[in-house]
Design a protein around this motif. Structure first.
Motif, PDB file in Angstrom:
ATOM      1  N   LEU A  82       0.887  -1.088  -0.057  1.00 31.05           N
ATOM      2  CA  LEU A  82      -0.012  -0.009  -0.094  1.00 31.05           C
ATOM      3  C   LEU A  82       0.903   1.214   0.101  1.00 31.05           C
ATOM      4  CD1 LEU A  82      -2.745  -1.011   2.625  1.00 31.05           C
ATOM      5  CD2 LEU A  82      -2.824  -0.962  -0.040  1.00 31.05           C
ATOM      6  N   THR A  83       1.771   1.109   0.551  1.00 29.12           N
ATOM      7  CA  THR A  83       2.928   2.471   0.679  1.00 29.12           C
ATOM      8  C   THR A  83       3.733   2.550  -0.656  1.00 29.12           C
ATOM      9  OG1 THR A  83       4.568   1.295   1.992  1.00 29.12           O
ATOM     10  CG2 THR A  83       2.902   2.518   3.168  1.00 29.12           C
ATOM     11  N   SER A  84       4.219   1.396  -1.077  1.00 31.25           N
ATOM     12  CA  SER A  84       5.277   1.428  -2.174  1.00 31.25           C
ATOM     13  C   SER A  84       4.220   1.588  -3.505  1.00 31.25           C
ATOM     14  CB  SER A  84       6.092   0.354  -2.193  1.00 31.25           C
ATOM     15  OG  SER A  84       5.404  -0.961  -2.331  1.00 31.25           O
ATOM     16  N   LYS A  85       3.278   0.962  -3.685  1.00 31.15           N
ATOM     17  CA  LYS A  85       2.558   0.904  -4.964  1.00 31.15           C
ATOM     18  C   LYS A  85       1.539   2.008  -5.060  1.00 31.15           C
ATOM     19  CE  LYS A  85       3.260  -4.136  -5.678  1.00 31.15           C
ATOM     20  NZ  LYS A  85       2.516  -5.415  -5.849  1.00 31.15           N
ATOM     21  N   LEU A  86       0.832   2.122  -3.843  1.00 31.98           N
ATOM     22  CA  LEU A  86      -0.300   3.036  -4.063  1.00 31.98           C
ATOM     23  C   LEU A  86      -0.001   4.321  -3.348  1.00 31.98           C
ATOM     24  CD1 LEU A  86      -3.119   0.602  -3.269  1.00 31.98           C
ATOM     25  CD2 LEU A  86      -2.150   1.085  -5.534  1.00 31.98           C
ATOM     26  N   GLY A  87       1.124   4.590  -2.631  1.00 30.50           N
ATOM     27  CA  GLY A  87       1.454   5.830  -2.299  1.00 30.50           C
ATOM     28  C   GLY A  87       0.879   6.269  -1.045  1.00 30.50           C
ATOM     29  N   LEU A  88       0.209   5.399  -0.190  1.00 23.55           N
ATOM     30  CA  LEU A  88      -0.569   5.821   0.992  1.00 23.55           C
ATOM     31  C   LEU A  88       0.382   6.034   1.979  1.00 23.55           C
ATOM     32  CD1 LEU A  88      -3.440   2.910   1.245  1.00 23.55           C
ATOM     33  CD2 LEU A  88      -3.472   5.435   0.560  1.00 23.55           C
ATOM     34  N   GLY A  89       0.008   6.687   3.164  1.00 21.55           N
ATOM     35  CA  GLY A  89       0.876   6.937   4.184  1.00 21.55           C
ATOM     36  C   GLY A  89       1.180   5.665   5.057  1.00 21.55           C
ATOM     37  N   GLU A  90       2.387   5.556   5.646  1.00 25.52           N
ATOM     38  CA  GLU A  90       2.621   4.382   6.239  1.00 25.52           C
ATOM     39  C   GLU A  90       1.498   3.961   7.627  1.00 25.52           C
ATOM     40  OE1 GLU A  90       6.007   1.951   8.783  1.00 25.52           O
ATOM     41  OE2 GLU A  90       6.588   3.328   7.029  1.00 25.52           O
ATOM     42  N   GLY A  91       1.156   5.253   8.128  1.00 21.92           N
ATOM     43  CA  GLY A  91       0.187   5.268   9.251  1.00 21.92           C
ATOM     44  C   GLY A  91      -1.241   4.625   8.945  1.00 21.92           C
ATOM     45  N   ILE A  92      -1.725   5.337   7.747  1.00 17.30           N
ATOM     46  CA  ILE A  92      -3.050   4.848   7.053  1.00 17.30           C
ATOM     47  C   ILE A  92      -2.933   3.478   6.730  1.00 17.30           C
ATOM     48  CG2 ILE A  92      -4.430   5.107   5.339  1.00 17.30           C
ATOM     49  CD1 ILE A  92      -4.000   8.137   5.679  1.00 17.30           C
ATOM     50  N   ALA A  93      -1.763   2.974   6.082  1.00 19.04           N
ATOM     51  CA  ALA A  93      -1.743   1.671   5.602  1.00 19.04           C
ATOM     52  C   ALA A  93      -1.658   0.733   6.693  1.00 19.04           C
ATOM     53  CB  ALA A  93      -0.284   1.584   4.680  1.00 19.04           C
ATOM     54  N   ASN A  94      -0.755   0.753   7.538  1.00 20.03           N
ATOM     55  CA  ASN A  94      -0.758   0.051   8.798  1.00 20.03           C
ATOM     56  C   ASN A  94      -2.079   0.113   9.472  1.00 20.03           C
ATOM     57  OD1 ASN A  94       0.879  -1.611  10.652  1.00 20.03           O
ATOM     58  ND2 ASN A  94       0.653  -0.129  12.206  1.00 20.03           N
ATOM     59  N   ASN A  95      -2.904   0.981   9.813  1.00 19.04           N
ATOM     60  CA  ASN A  95      -4.053   1.047  10.515  1.00 19.04           C
ATOM     61  C   ASN A  95      -4.936   0.328   9.588  1.00 19.04           C
ATOM     62  OD1 ASN A  95      -3.396   2.467  12.846  1.00 19.04           O
ATOM     63  ND2 ASN A  95      -4.086   4.439  11.723  1.00 19.04           N
ATOM     64  N   PHE A  96      -5.073   0.398   8.491  1.00 18.91           N
ATOM     65  CA  PHE A  96      -5.986  -0.340   7.493  1.00 18.91           C
ATOM     66  C   PHE A  96      -5.772  -2.019   7.400  1.00 18.91           C
ATOM     67  CE2 PHE A  96      -6.627  -2.443   3.302  1.00 18.91           C
ATOM     68  CZ  PHE A  96      -7.984  -2.207   3.351  1.00 18.91           C
ATOM     69  N   ALA A  97      -4.378  -2.316   7.207  1.00 15.88           N
ATOM     70  CA  ALA A  97      -3.988  -3.635   7.266  1.00 15.88           C
ATOM     71  C   ALA A  97      -4.255  -4.508   8.533  1.00 15.88           C
ATOM     72  CB  ALA A  97      -2.349  -3.718   6.658  1.00 15.88           C
ATOM     73  N   THR A  98      -4.007  -3.825   9.580  1.00 15.18           N
ATOM     74  CA  THR A  98      -4.056  -4.201  10.946  1.00 15.18           C
ATOM     75  C   THR A  98      -5.408  -4.487  11.162  1.00 15.18           C
ATOM     76  OG1 THR A  98      -1.899  -3.180  11.757  1.00 15.18           O
ATOM     77  CG2 THR A  98      -3.547  -3.921  13.298  1.00 15.18           C
ATOM     78  N   ALA A  99      -6.484  -3.755  10.728  1.00 18.28           N
ATOM     79  CA  ALA A  99      -7.814  -4.054  10.851  1.00 18.28           C
ATOM     80  C   ALA A  99      -8.293  -4.931   9.549  1.00 18.28           C
ATOM     81  CB  ALA A  99      -8.439  -2.471  10.726  1.00 18.28           C
ATOM     82  N   VAL A 100      -7.997  -5.145   8.599  1.00 19.71           N
ATOM     83  CA  VAL A 100      -8.497  -5.691   7.755  1.00 19.71           C
ATOM     84  C   VAL A 100      -8.197  -7.283   7.570  1.00 19.71           C
ATOM     85  CG1 VAL A 100      -7.188  -5.359   5.653  1.00 19.71           C
ATOM     86  CG2 VAL A 100      -9.646  -5.581   5.547  1.00 19.71           C
ATOM     87  N   ILE A 101      -6.824  -7.440   7.692  1.00 24.35           N
ATOM     88  CA  ILE A 101      -6.449  -8.793   7.808  1.00 24.35           C
ATOM     89  C   ILE A 101      -7.063  -9.723   8.925  1.00 24.35           C
ATOM     90  CG2 ILE A 101      -4.357 -10.314   7.823  1.00 24.35           C
ATOM     91  CD1 ILE A 101      -4.273  -8.770   4.960  1.00 24.35           C
TER      92      ILE A 101
END
Length: 156
Positions: A82-101
């Motif tokens: 999410l951070t490298s391919k889509l350019g999302l901020g690490e905090g947003i990507a981490n919050n999303f991944a930690t919730a969704v997975i």
């Protein structure tokens, strides 16, 4: 089987995307990366010969998913994508991944444990690379290796 898992991933991801503050323009791409992280996490476990981790995850409870190495690997891979391919901020990507997975894995575990409407481990293994291919990779294509390889052959 993969189609069922993909549909489940899409349903859970689309709900979590709005909760995480991710632009709706990225729904398709975020969902794809989420699916890739989950499916590749399963495939990596299988190709690495760690069927015990997969069977333990799918047969166990869902209360401690964030302490499961396979789940954490999926989260780490998703954050990276999410951070490298889509350019999302690490905090947003981490919050999303930690919730969704964990929600996705919890749903898969529930379906695996549901005899009436569930997934079967053999179906999952087959859809991720074929039962014979998995067994051959574990046994080197040889018969009668004993131990875990022979026990696994009994599952199929």
């Amino acid at each position: 089987m993969l189609e069922q898992i993909t549909n489940l991933i899409e349903q859970v991801s689309s709900k979590e995307i709005s909760n995480a503050g991710i632009s709706t323009d990225l729904v398709g791409e975020v969902t794809k990366e989420t699916g890739d992280s989950v499916i590749n996490g399963f495939k990596d476990s299988i190709s690495g010969g760690d069927l015990g981790a997969l069977t333990s995850l799918l047969g166990g409870g869902t209360s401690n998913l964030l302490s499961n190495p396979m789940v954490m690997g999926m989260i780490t891979n998703l954050v990276g994508s999410l951070t490298s391919k889509l350019g999302l901020g690490e905090g947003i990507a981490n919050n999303f991944a930690t919730a969704v997975i964990p929600k996705i894995i919890s749903s898969i575990v529930s379906k695996n444990n549901d005899d009436a409407d569930g997934f079967q481990l053999t179906d999952l293994l087959s859809s991720l690379g074929g039962e014979k291919g998995i067994l051959d990779s574990l046994t080197g294509g040889k018969e009668g290796l004993g131990g875990a390889a022979d026990l696994l052959k009994g599952l199929f």
